[in-house]
Design a protein around this motif. Structure first.
Motif, mmCIF file in Angstrom:
data_model
loop_
_atom_site.group_PDB
_atom_site.id
_atom_site.type_symbol
_atom_site.label_atom_id
_atom_site.label_comp_id
_atom_site.label_asym_id
_atom_site.label_seq_id
_atom_site.Cartn_x
_atom_site.Cartn_y
_atom_site.Cartn_z
ATOM 1 N N TYR B 35 0.843 -1.185 0.000
ATOM 2 C CA TYR B 35 0.000 0.000 0.000
ATOM 3 C C TYR B 35 0.881 1.237 0.000
ATOM 4 C CZ TYR B 35 -3.686 -3.185 1.316
ATOM 5 O OH TYR B 35 -4.575 -4.219 1.314
ATOM 6 N N PRO B 43 -4.502 4.368 3.207
ATOM 7 C CA PRO B 43 -3.605 3.573 2.362
ATOM 8 C C PRO B 43 -4.266 3.238 1.022
ATOM 9 C CG PRO B 43 -3.670 2.707 4.598
ATOM 10 C CD PRO B 43 -4.777 3.716 4.498
ATOM 11 N N PHE B 45 -4.220 0.753 -2.250
ATOM 12 C CA PHE B 45 -3.798 -0.592 -2.612
ATOM 13 C C PHE B 45 -2.940 -0.572 -3.864
ATOM 14 C CE2 PHE B 45 -4.091 -5.095 -3.047
ATOM 15 C CZ PHE B 45 -4.339 -5.359 -4.387
ATOM 16 N N GLN B 48 -1.372 -7.274 -4.410
ATOM 17 C CA GLN B 48 -1.458 -8.389 -3.488
ATOM 18 C C GLN B 48 -0.851 -9.624 -4.132
ATOM 19 O OE1 GLN B 48 -4.918 -11.175 -2.130
ATOM 20 N NE2 GLN B 48 -4.874 -9.514 -0.650
ATOM 21 N N ARG B 55 -2.281 -11.604 -7.120
ATOM 22 C CA ARG B 55 -3.711 -11.838 -6.988
ATOM 23 C C ARG B 55 -4.522 -10.551 -7.129
ATOM 24 N NH1 ARG B 55 -4.843 -16.614 -4.051
ATOM 25 N NH2 ARG B 55 -7.018 -16.003 -4.037
ATOM 26 N N GLY B 56 -3.846 -9.417 -7.083
ATOM 27 C CA GLY B 56 -4.575 -8.160 -7.193
ATOM 28 C C GLY B 56 -3.628 -7.024 -7.531
ATOM 29 N N ARG B 57 -4.151 -6.064 -8.268
ATOM 30 C CA ARG B 57 -3.348 -4.900 -8.666
ATOM 31 C C ARG B 57 -4.237 -3.662 -8.588
ATOM 32 N NH1 ARG B 57 0.915 -3.334 -12.656
ATOM 33 N NH2 ARG B 57 1.675 -5.474 -12.519
ATOM 34 N N GLY B 58 -3.715 -2.620 -7.966
ATOM 35 C CA GLY B 58 -4.447 -1.363 -7.877
ATOM 36 C C GLY B 58 -4.161 -0.471 -9.072
ATOM 37 N N LEU B 90 3.538 0.758 2.815
ATOM 38 C CA LEU B 90 3.185 -0.228 3.828
ATOM 39 C C LEU B 90 3.054 -1.610 3.209
ATOM 40 C CD1 LEU B 90 0.431 1.923 5.515
ATOM 41 C CD2 LEU B 90 2.546 1.221 6.639
ATOM 42 N N GLY B 97 -5.066 -13.881 2.568
ATOM 43 C CA GLY B 97 -5.443 -12.766 1.712
ATOM 44 C C GLY B 97 -6.860 -12.301 1.906
ATOM 45 N N GLY B 98 -7.502 -12.769 2.940
ATOM 46 C CA GLY B 98 -8.861 -12.330 3.207
ATOM 47 C C GLY B 98 -8.909 -11.240 4.254
ATOM 48 N N ASP B 99 -9.368 -11.570 5.450
ATOM 49 C CA ASP B 99 -9.488 -10.557 6.493
ATOM 50 C C ASP B 99 -8.257 -10.538 7.388
ATOM 51 O OD1 ASP B 99 -10.811 -12.284 9.236
ATOM 52 O OD2 ASP B 99 -10.335 -13.204 7.312
ATOM 53 N N GLY B 100 -8.199 -9.537 8.279
ATOM 54 C CA GLY B 100 -7.196 -9.510 9.334
ATOM 55 C C GLY B 100 -5.770 -9.330 8.860
ATOM 56 N N TYR B 101 -5.511 -8.272 8.133
ATOM 57 C CA TYR B 101 -4.156 -7.981 7.696
ATOM 58 C C TYR B 101 -3.332 -7.390 8.845
ATOM 59 C CZ TYR B 101 -5.696 -8.526 2.860
ATOM 60 O OH TYR B 101 -6.180 -9.020 1.686
#
Lengths: 112, 112
Positions: B35, B43, B45, B48, B55-58, B90, B97-101
Motif C-alpha cells: 500500500y 492507504p 492498494f 497483493q 492476486r490483485g493490482r491497484g 506499507l 489474503g482475506g481478512d485480518g491484515y
C-alpha cells in the motif's frame, strides 16, 4: 468504481461512547474491516465483518448491514490513547483480483 | 514472534532513480499486500501476492512492480521515481489474503 465515505473528524470526551460510520459503494464486496492508526504508526487491525450484525471485541464493536452498504465502529469507555485515525476498508473480489480498499479515515480526538 | 518487517525504514531518492522496498511477512502467512499512504489519506492498494502469484493490482502505473519469493517475502520496485511517489509504503501480510491484515511499520520514501 469503488468509494467509501466516513466522517473526517470526530471529537469526544474521555469515558464517552463514539460511533464512526462508513458507507460504501463497491462491486465484489465480501467484507468490511476497521483499522486504527496512530500518528507515525502503522495501521492496526481492529475488526472484520463478513456477515450482517454486530461483532464485539472488548471496548470496540463493529456493525455491518450489507443491504444498506453501511457499517460502523463503536468505541466505548473512551480513553486518551484512543485518539488516532480510524479507517474502514472493504475487501472486494474484482475480476479474480483481491483488493482491500481503504476510506480516507476519521480522525478521533478524545478530550479529558 | 516477529511481526511484519520492512526495510529500509527511511529512504531518500532523486527523481528518475529506481527503488526496491522489502517485506518479510509473519511466519506462516502466505499473502503479502503493498500500500501507498500519503499524509492525511488512507492507504492506497498497490499489489497483493499469494503463494508467489499476483492476486490483485491497484490503479498504479507500470513503473510499480512487485514479486513474492518462495519464502513468502516480497519486494516492491518503483522505477523512474517522481516527486509524487513520496509517501509511506506499507506492507501487510495475512494467512490467506482475506481478512485480518497485519501491517509493517512502513518505509518512508522521499523523492527529491
Amino acid at each position: 468504481g469503488q468509494s467509501l465515505e466516513q466522517p473526517s473528524e470526530v471529537t469526544a470526551v474521555e469515558g464517552a461512547i463514539v460511533q464512526i460510520n462508513c458507507t460504501y459503494q463497491t462491486s465484489g464486496f465480501y467484507g468490511l474491516s476497521w483499522y486504527q492508526q496512530h500518528d507515525g504508526g502503522a495501521p492496526t487491525f481492529l475488526s472484520y465483518n463478513a456477515l450482517d450484525g454486530l461483532e464485539e471485541t472488548g471496548r470496540f464493536s463493529s456493525f455491518l448491514s450489507r443491504s444498506d452498504s453501511y457499517g460502523y465502529l463503536l468505541l466505548q469507555e473512551l480513553q486518551m490513547k484512543d485518539s488516532a485515525s480510524y479507517f474502514c476498508a472493504v475487501s472486494i473480489l474484482d475480476d479474480s483480483s483481491y483488493k482491500l480498499i481503504f476510506g480516507s479515515g476519521t480522525r478521533l480526538l478524545v478530550r479529558p | 514472534d516477529a511481526g511484519v518487517t520492512q526495510s529500509p525504514t527511511h529512504l531518500i531518492k532523486t527523481r528518475g532513480q529506481q527503488v526496491t522496498l522489502r517485506c518479510s511477512p509473519i511466519s506462516g502467512h502466505k499473502s503479502v499486500s503493498w500500500y501507498q499512504q500519503v499524509l492525511g489519506q488512507g492507504p492506497q492498494f498497490i499489489f497483493q501476492y499469494y503463494e508467489k502469484e499476483e492476486r490483485g493490482r491497484g490503479n498504479f502505473p507500470d513503473r510499480f512492480s512487485a514479486r513474492q519469493f518462495p519464502n513468502y517475502s516480497s519486494e516492491l520496485n518503483v522505477n523512474a521515481l517522481l516527486l509524487g511517489d513520496s509517501a509511506l509504503y506499507l506492507c501487510a501480510s495475512s494467512h490467506s489474503g482475506g481478512d485480518g491484515y497485519t501491517f509493517g511499520s512502513g518505509t518512508r520514501l522521499t523523492v527529491v
